[in-house]
Structures are given as C-alpha cells and as structure tokens.
Design an enzyme around this catalytic site. Structure first.
Site, mmCIF file in Angstrom:
data_model
loop_
_atom_site.group_PDB
_atom_site.id
_atom_site.type_symbol
_atom_site.label_atom_id
_atom_site.label_comp_id
_atom_site.label_asym_id
_atom_site.label_seq_id
_atom_site.Cartn_x
_atom_site.Cartn_y
_atom_site.Cartn_z
ATOM 1 N N ALA A 1 -11.797 -2.102 15.074
ATOM 2 C CA ALA A 1 -11.414 -3.763 15.413
ATOM 3 C C ALA A 1 -10.158 -3.943 14.499
ATOM 4 O O ALA A 1 -9.444 -4.856 15.112
ATOM 5 C CB ALA A 1 -12.769 -4.466 15.115
ATOM 6 N N ARG B 1 -3.171 -1.601 -6.040
ATOM 7 C CA ARG B 1 -4.139 -2.663 -6.700
ATOM 8 C C ARG B 1 -3.996 -2.608 -8.314
ATOM 9 O O ARG B 1 -3.877 -3.630 -8.696
ATOM 10 C CB ARG B 1 -5.498 -2.374 -6.242
ATOM 11 C CG ARG B 1 -5.843 -2.709 -4.807
ATOM 12 C CD ARG B 1 -7.177 -2.739 -4.595
ATOM 13 N NE ARG B 1 -8.169 -3.597 -5.261
ATOM 14 C CZ ARG B 1 -9.247 -3.444 -5.267
ATOM 15 N NH1 ARG B 1 -10.225 -2.749 -4.372
ATOM 16 N NH2 ARG B 1 -10.278 -4.638 -5.814
ATOM 17 N N GLY C 1 0.778 -1.203 0.021
ATOM 18 C CA GLY C 1 0.002 0.107 -0.109
ATOM 19 C C GLY C 1 0.804 1.315 0.011
ATOM 20 O O GLY C 1 0.565 2.045 0.961
ATOM 21 N N TYR D 1 -13.525 -0.503 11.480
ATOM 22 C CA TYR D 1 -12.099 -0.015 11.410
ATOM 23 C C TYR D 1 -11.136 -0.236 12.659
ATOM 24 O O TYR D 1 -9.998 -0.360 12.678
ATOM 25 C CB TYR D 1 -12.089 1.465 11.074
ATOM 26 C CG TYR D 1 -10.764 2.114 10.330
ATOM 27 C CD1 TYR D 1 -10.286 1.914 9.419
ATOM 28 C CD2 TYR D 1 -10.093 2.860 11.488
ATOM 29 C CE1 TYR D 1 -8.868 2.483 9.047
ATOM 30 C CE2 TYR D 1 -9.017 3.659 11.116
ATOM 31 C CZ TYR D 1 -8.390 3.330 9.934
ATOM 32 O OH TYR D 1 -7.261 4.060 9.646
#
Length: 245
Positions: free
Chosen positions: A158, A38, A13, A156
C-alpha cells in the site's frame, strides 16, 4: 567546483543497503552528499569513511522521518529555502510482513508512518526551494510490491503503491518549473531486508534468475540525477530482472 556552487544531494535513508549504495554513487558522480539516518553509528561512520576515501564529500543528518516537526527543523537548518538540494532521494522504508487478517495496528501504522508519511515529512518542505531555483530532481524508491501487490505485504505494498501515485501527481505539479520527479521500483535486491527470503522459491519467478545488486539500483538513480535523463519525468523505472513486466 567550489563548496558554494557544488551540486548537493540529500539521500533520506542513505546509510545502509540501497541507500548507502546510492549515497556512494552520487558522491562518485560529484555530488556533495548528505545522508540521513535515525541514529549515527557504525553504518554512518562507514559511509563517511568510504566516500571520503574515494575523494568525495559526505555529511550525516540524524533524523527520524516519522517525527515531522523534528525532521523539518533539522532539514531547514541544513537546506534553507534559498539553498535547497539539487537532488532529493527518498529511500526510507521498513517492512513488517504479515497476512492482512493477522496484521496488528503497529505493523500497519509503523510501515505507513515510515514509508509514506516520512516522504511527506521530509520531501515536502524542500520542494518550495527547488521550485524557486527552477531546478532539481526528486527520486523516490518504491518497490515491485507497489506495482503488483504481494501477499503478506498489504501494508508495505500500500505504501509503495502510494509513493508511485504521489510521484506522478507531484510530477504534474512541478515539471514546468524544472523539477523532475521519478520513481525507481526495485525487485528482490541483496540487502539485509531480503537475506532471509526463500530464494529457492523466488528465483524461478525472475526471468534473469538472480537477485539484484544494490549497485544496480544506485546506477539507475545516478542516471535519473544526471544529464542524460532531462526528458524523463513522472516515470517508474523498474529494476527487477523481469519479475514485473
């Protein structure tokens, strides 16, 4: 330093926002950077151009962290067991905020798949090679929301809390083999993800009374990947202006 013995950093990322800043900073530090996205496009091209113009080296890997088999195939081709990266930064993450009572399945599952399962899908296959070499750094980008929880971000929060737990457990497993594992937990940082947040409501909660810069996160990652952090292990470094104390 030759290509054969250059230090290699993988930023998962690593083409936009915080990830882009991390990629650029590690390249400046002398790492040969591989950044994932991606799909290659304007962002990845701009990253390569910026790093190359500054005299660094940057490669782009196209992969979906949610696709376990495909991601592992791509990573195995680039970083075989005998040639693991020296640094792995896990920065992939998405947010789909909603009150828990109204949260739908996609909002829950897509955030867990990217933020948490993506970590397993991409980082786990690289650890064996790092252990075999008896060296390496793993830096996980969590969030202040993973430290304290945030209303409207049960999904988010979690995942970001789970990443902290995963890092602490992994640190206990691999430390004696020379692999250091740490977490950076940003607060409110100026990126596309936060541009629409109500700053007038948020800034009074931050003692420094400002949002953070991506360079401030990148600088912390740089420190954790450098020679002055060799006794920092299993820790959460909060970069949040005092939002969480």
């Amino acid at each position: 330093m030759t290509a054969e013995n250059s230090r290699k950093a993988l930023v998962i990322g690593g083409c936009r926002g915080i990830g882009k800043a991390i990629s650029e900073r590690l390249a400046k530090d002398g790492f040969e950077v591989t950044a994932t996205c991606r799909k290659q496009g304007a962002d990845s091209a701009a990253l390569v151009e910026a790093i190359t113009a500054a005299g660094g080296c940057c490669n782009i890997l196209e992969l979906d962290v949610c696709d376990r088999a495909a991601a592992r195939t791509v990573l195995a081709e680039t970083f075989p067991t005998e040639n693991p990266p020296d640094v792995v930064v896990y920065n992939s993450g998405i947010a789909k905020d909603n009150l828990f009572v109204f949260m739908d399945d996609n909002e829950w599952e897509s955030v867990l798949d990217t933020n948490l399962n993506g970590f397993y899908n991409t980082v786990q296959p690289l650890v064996f090679g790092m252990l075999a070499k008896r060296r390496g750094r793993v830096v996980i980008i969590s969030s202040a929301s993973g430290q304290t929880g945030q209303a409207g971000q049960v999904n988010y929060s979690a995942t970001k809390a789970a990443l902290i737990g995963a890092a602490k457990a992994l640190a206990r497993e691999v430390g004696r083999k020379g692999v250091l594992v740490n977490v950076v937990a940003p607060g409110v940082i100026e990126t596309d993800m936060t541009k629409d947040l109500p700053k007038d409501q948020i800034l009074p909660l931050i003692p420094l009374h400002r949002t953070g810069k991506v360079a401030e996160i990148a600088g912390t990652v740089s420190f954790l990947c450098g020679p002055d952090s060799t006794y920092i292990h299993g820790q959460v470094i909060a970069v949040n202006g005092g939002l969480v104390i």
